[in-house]
Write an enzyme that holds these catalytic residues in place. Structure first.
Site, PDB file in Angstrom:
ATOM      1  N   PRO A   9       0.395   9.588  77.859  1.00  0.00           N
ATOM      2  CA  PRO A   9      -0.019  10.254  76.636  1.00  0.00           C
ATOM      3  C   PRO A   9       1.091  10.492  75.625  1.00  0.00           C
ATOM      4  O   PRO A   9       2.223  10.837  75.984  1.00  0.00           O
ATOM      5  CB  PRO A   9      -0.589  11.594  77.137  1.00  0.00           C
ATOM      6  CG  PRO A   9      -0.038  11.762  78.505  1.00  0.00           C
ATOM      7  CD  PRO A   9       0.148  10.395  79.060  1.00  0.00           C
ATOM      8  N   ASN A  10       0.726  10.287  74.377  1.00  0.00           N
ATOM      9  CA  ASN A  10       1.562  10.562  73.198  1.00  0.00           C
ATOM     10  C   ASN A  10       2.691   9.551  72.988  1.00  0.00           C
ATOM     11  O   ASN A  10       3.387   9.604  71.974  1.00  0.00           O
ATOM     12  CB  ASN A  10       2.139  11.995  73.257  1.00  0.00           C
ATOM     13  CG  ASN A  10       1.035  13.028  73.331  1.00  0.00           C
ATOM     14  OD1 ASN A  10       0.128  13.026  72.498  1.00  0.00           O
ATOM     15  ND2 ASN A  10       1.072  13.893  74.333  1.00  0.00           N
ATOM     16  N   ARG A  17       7.091  10.682  66.601  1.00  0.00           N
ATOM     17  CA  ARG A  17       6.978  11.884  67.422  1.00  0.00           C
ATOM     18  C   ARG A  17       8.366  12.435  67.771  1.00  0.00           C
ATOM     19  O   ARG A  17       9.141  11.781  68.474  1.00  0.00           O
ATOM     20  CB  ARG A  17       6.248  11.520  68.719  1.00  0.00           C
ATOM     21  CG  ARG A  17       6.188  12.635  69.718  1.00  0.00           C
ATOM     22  CD  ARG A  17       5.748  12.127  71.093  1.00  0.00           C
ATOM     23  NE  ARG A  17       5.638  13.228  72.026  1.00  0.00           N
ATOM     24  CZ  ARG A  17       5.633  13.091  73.338  1.00  0.00           C
ATOM     25  NH1 ARG A  17       5.714  11.899  73.894  1.00  0.00           N
ATOM     26  NH2 ARG A  17       5.540  14.139  74.119  1.00  0.00           N
ATOM     27  N   TYR A  22      12.994  11.900  71.115  1.00  0.00           N
ATOM     28  CA  TYR A  22      12.553  10.610  71.663  1.00  0.00           C
ATOM     29  C   TYR A  22      13.084   9.386  70.923  1.00  0.00           C
ATOM     30  O   TYR A  22      12.813   8.251  71.328  1.00  0.00           O
ATOM     31  CB  TYR A  22      11.013  10.578  71.700  1.00  0.00           C
ATOM     32  CG  TYR A  22      10.430  11.653  72.590  1.00  0.00           C
ATOM     33  CD1 TYR A  22      10.705  11.674  73.954  1.00  0.00           C
ATOM     34  CD2 TYR A  22       9.625  12.663  72.067  1.00  0.00           C
ATOM     35  CE1 TYR A  22      10.189  12.660  74.771  1.00  0.00           C
ATOM     36  CE2 TYR A  22       9.099  13.658  72.874  1.00  0.00           C
ATOM     37  CZ  TYR A  22       9.383  13.661  74.231  1.00  0.00           C
ATOM     38  OH  TYR A  22       8.879  14.639  75.056  1.00  0.00           O
ATOM     39  N   ASN A  73       6.142   5.486  82.564  1.00  0.00           N
ATOM     40  CA  ASN A  73       6.432   6.758  81.898  1.00  0.00           C
ATOM     41  C   ASN A  73       5.094   7.469  81.754  1.00  0.00           C
ATOM     42  O   ASN A  73       4.296   7.138  80.869  1.00  0.00           O
ATOM     43  CB  ASN A  73       7.079   6.538  80.528  1.00  0.00           C
ATOM     44  CG  ASN A  73       7.487   7.855  79.881  1.00  0.00           C
ATOM     45  OD1 ASN A  73       7.098   8.928  80.341  1.00  0.00           O
ATOM     46  ND2 ASN A  73       8.257   7.778  78.806  1.00  0.00           N
ATOM     47  N   ALA A  76       3.573  13.733  79.903  1.00  0.00           N
ATOM     48  CA  ALA A  76       3.396  15.086  80.463  1.00  0.00           C
ATOM     49  C   ALA A  76       2.612  15.083  81.778  1.00  0.00           C
ATOM     50  O   ALA A  76       2.735  16.024  82.577  1.00  0.00           O
ATOM     51  CB  ALA A  76       2.705  15.987  79.441  1.00  0.00           C
ATOM     52  N   GLU A  97       9.718   5.597  88.107  1.00  0.00           N
ATOM     53  CA  GLU A  97       9.421   6.634  87.102  1.00  0.00           C
ATOM     54  C   GLU A  97      10.525   6.632  86.045  1.00  0.00           C
ATOM     55  O   GLU A  97      11.704   6.675  86.395  1.00  0.00           O
ATOM     56  CB  GLU A  97       9.390   8.001  87.798  1.00  0.00           C
ATOM     57  CG  GLU A  97       9.266   9.171  86.843  1.00  0.00           C
ATOM     58  CD  GLU A  97       9.459  10.531  87.536  1.00  0.00           C
ATOM     59  OE1 GLU A  97       9.879  10.564  88.713  1.00  0.00           O
ATOM     60  OE2 GLU A  97       9.210  11.547  86.879  1.00  0.00           O
ATOM     61  N   HIS A  99      11.783   8.208  82.015  1.00  0.00           N
ATOM     62  CA  HIS A  99      11.597   9.118  80.882  1.00  0.00           C
ATOM     63  C   HIS A  99      12.660   8.832  79.841  1.00  0.00           C
ATOM     64  O   HIS A  99      13.831   8.605  80.188  1.00  0.00           O
ATOM     65  CB  HIS A  99      11.704  10.575  81.329  1.00  0.00           C
ATOM     66  CG  HIS A  99      10.685  10.937  82.350  1.00  0.00           C
ATOM     67  ND1 HIS A  99       9.367  11.147  82.026  1.00  0.00           N
ATOM     68  CD2 HIS A  99      10.779  11.067  83.693  1.00  0.00           C
ATOM     69  CE1 HIS A  99       8.694  11.409  83.129  1.00  0.00           C
ATOM     70  NE2 HIS A  99       9.526  11.357  84.156  1.00  0.00           N
ATOM     71  N   ARG A 106      15.540  20.167  79.620  1.00  0.00           N
ATOM     72  CA  ARG A 106      14.577  20.669  78.635  1.00  0.00           C
ATOM     73  C   ARG A 106      13.793  21.866  79.206  1.00  0.00           C
ATOM     74  O   ARG A 106      14.344  22.654  79.953  1.00  0.00           O
ATOM     75  CB  ARG A 106      13.663  19.514  78.211  1.00  0.00           C
ATOM     76  CG  ARG A 106      14.439  18.358  77.546  1.00  0.00           C
ATOM     77  CD  ARG A 106      13.512  17.239  77.127  1.00  0.00           C
ATOM     78  NE  ARG A 106      12.528  17.711  76.165  1.00  0.00           N
ATOM     79  CZ  ARG A 106      11.389  17.061  75.879  1.00  0.00           C
ATOM     80  NH1 ARG A 106      11.112  15.921  76.498  1.00  0.00           N
ATOM     81  NH2 ARG A 106      10.552  17.537  74.996  1.00  0.00           N
TER      82      ARG A 106
HETATM   83  C1  DQA Z   1       8.642  12.134  78.582  1.00  0.00           C
HETATM   84  C2  DQA Z   1       8.999  13.549  79.028  1.00  0.00           C
HETATM   85  C3  DQA Z   1       7.752  14.389  79.255  1.00  0.00           C
HETATM   86  O1  DQA Z   1       8.091  15.690  79.638  1.00  0.00           O
HETATM   87  C4  DQA Z   1       6.943  14.468  77.970  1.00  0.00           C
HETATM   88  O2  DQA Z   1       5.754  15.189  78.179  1.00  0.00           O
HETATM   89  C5  DQA Z   1       6.668  13.125  77.381  1.00  0.00           C
HETATM   90  C6  DQA Z   1       7.739  12.144  77.360  1.00  0.00           C
HETATM   91  C7  DQA Z   1       9.897  11.304  78.226  1.00  0.00           C
HETATM   92  O3  DQA Z   1       9.786  10.083  78.166  1.00  0.00           O
HETATM   93  O4  DQA Z   1      10.967  11.873  77.997  1.00  0.00           O
HETATM   94  O5  DQA Z   1       5.592  12.876  76.850  1.00  0.00           O
HETATM   95  O6  DQA Z   1       7.975  11.470  79.650  1.00  0.00           O
END
Ligand code: DQA
Length: 147
Positions: A9-10, A17, A22, A73, A76, A97, A99, A106
């Protein structure tokens, strides 16, 4: 030999964003770089992004038949989705995994990953290079199978 790069998501909003966290690259430009790196390693790569838990789970299920590994990735969902964790456990292929941000520096809730125990490893904090490093890690994990 195909690798799935799966974003949650996102992450479709990368570039606009929270660029201070990011970065300014879009998901497409990051995927283009991953594609080149994967090709140099001798892999096909396929990309998928979903804002829904079910979409991510369905693609993980599909990956067990069409891919040799996954760079994930989960956004959240990383921090609370037992359903995604179970999907990773259910498939036999390795999942790395990744990020973009350093989740450990954070918010408190980001320090916990419920998927980490069922992934073969985790990479965080290197921006778009987290994906490239994830790809190299997967290549190393796949090891002899790929040679
Ligand atoms: C994320 C870190 C997560 O905590 C966050 O909710 C994201 C992006 C990252 O790539 O740093 O959506 O996965």
């Amino acid at each position: 030999m195909k690798i799935l790069v799966l974003n949650g998501p996102n992450l479709n909003l990368l570039g606009e964003r929270e660029p201070g966290i990011y970065g300014c690259d879009t998901l497409k430009s990051i995927n283009d770089e991953i594609y080149e790196a994967a090709r140099e390693l001798g892999y096909d790569v396929t990309f998928f992004q979903s804002n829904s838990e079910g979409g991510i789970i369905d693609r993980l299920h599909e990956a067990r038949v069409d891919c040799v590994g996954v760079v994930l990735n989960a956004g959240a969902y990383t921090h609370y989705s037992y359903a995604i964790r179970d999907a990773i456990s259910a498939i036999k292929i390795p999942v790395v995994e990744v990020h973009l941000s350093n989740v450990n520096s954070r918010d408190e809730f980001r320090k916990n990953s419920v998927i980490a125990p069922v992934c073969c490893g985790s990479i965080a904090g290197f921006g778009k290079y987290s994906y490239i490093l994830g790809l190299y890690a997967l290549n190393n994990k796949l090891g002899a199978a790929h040679e």
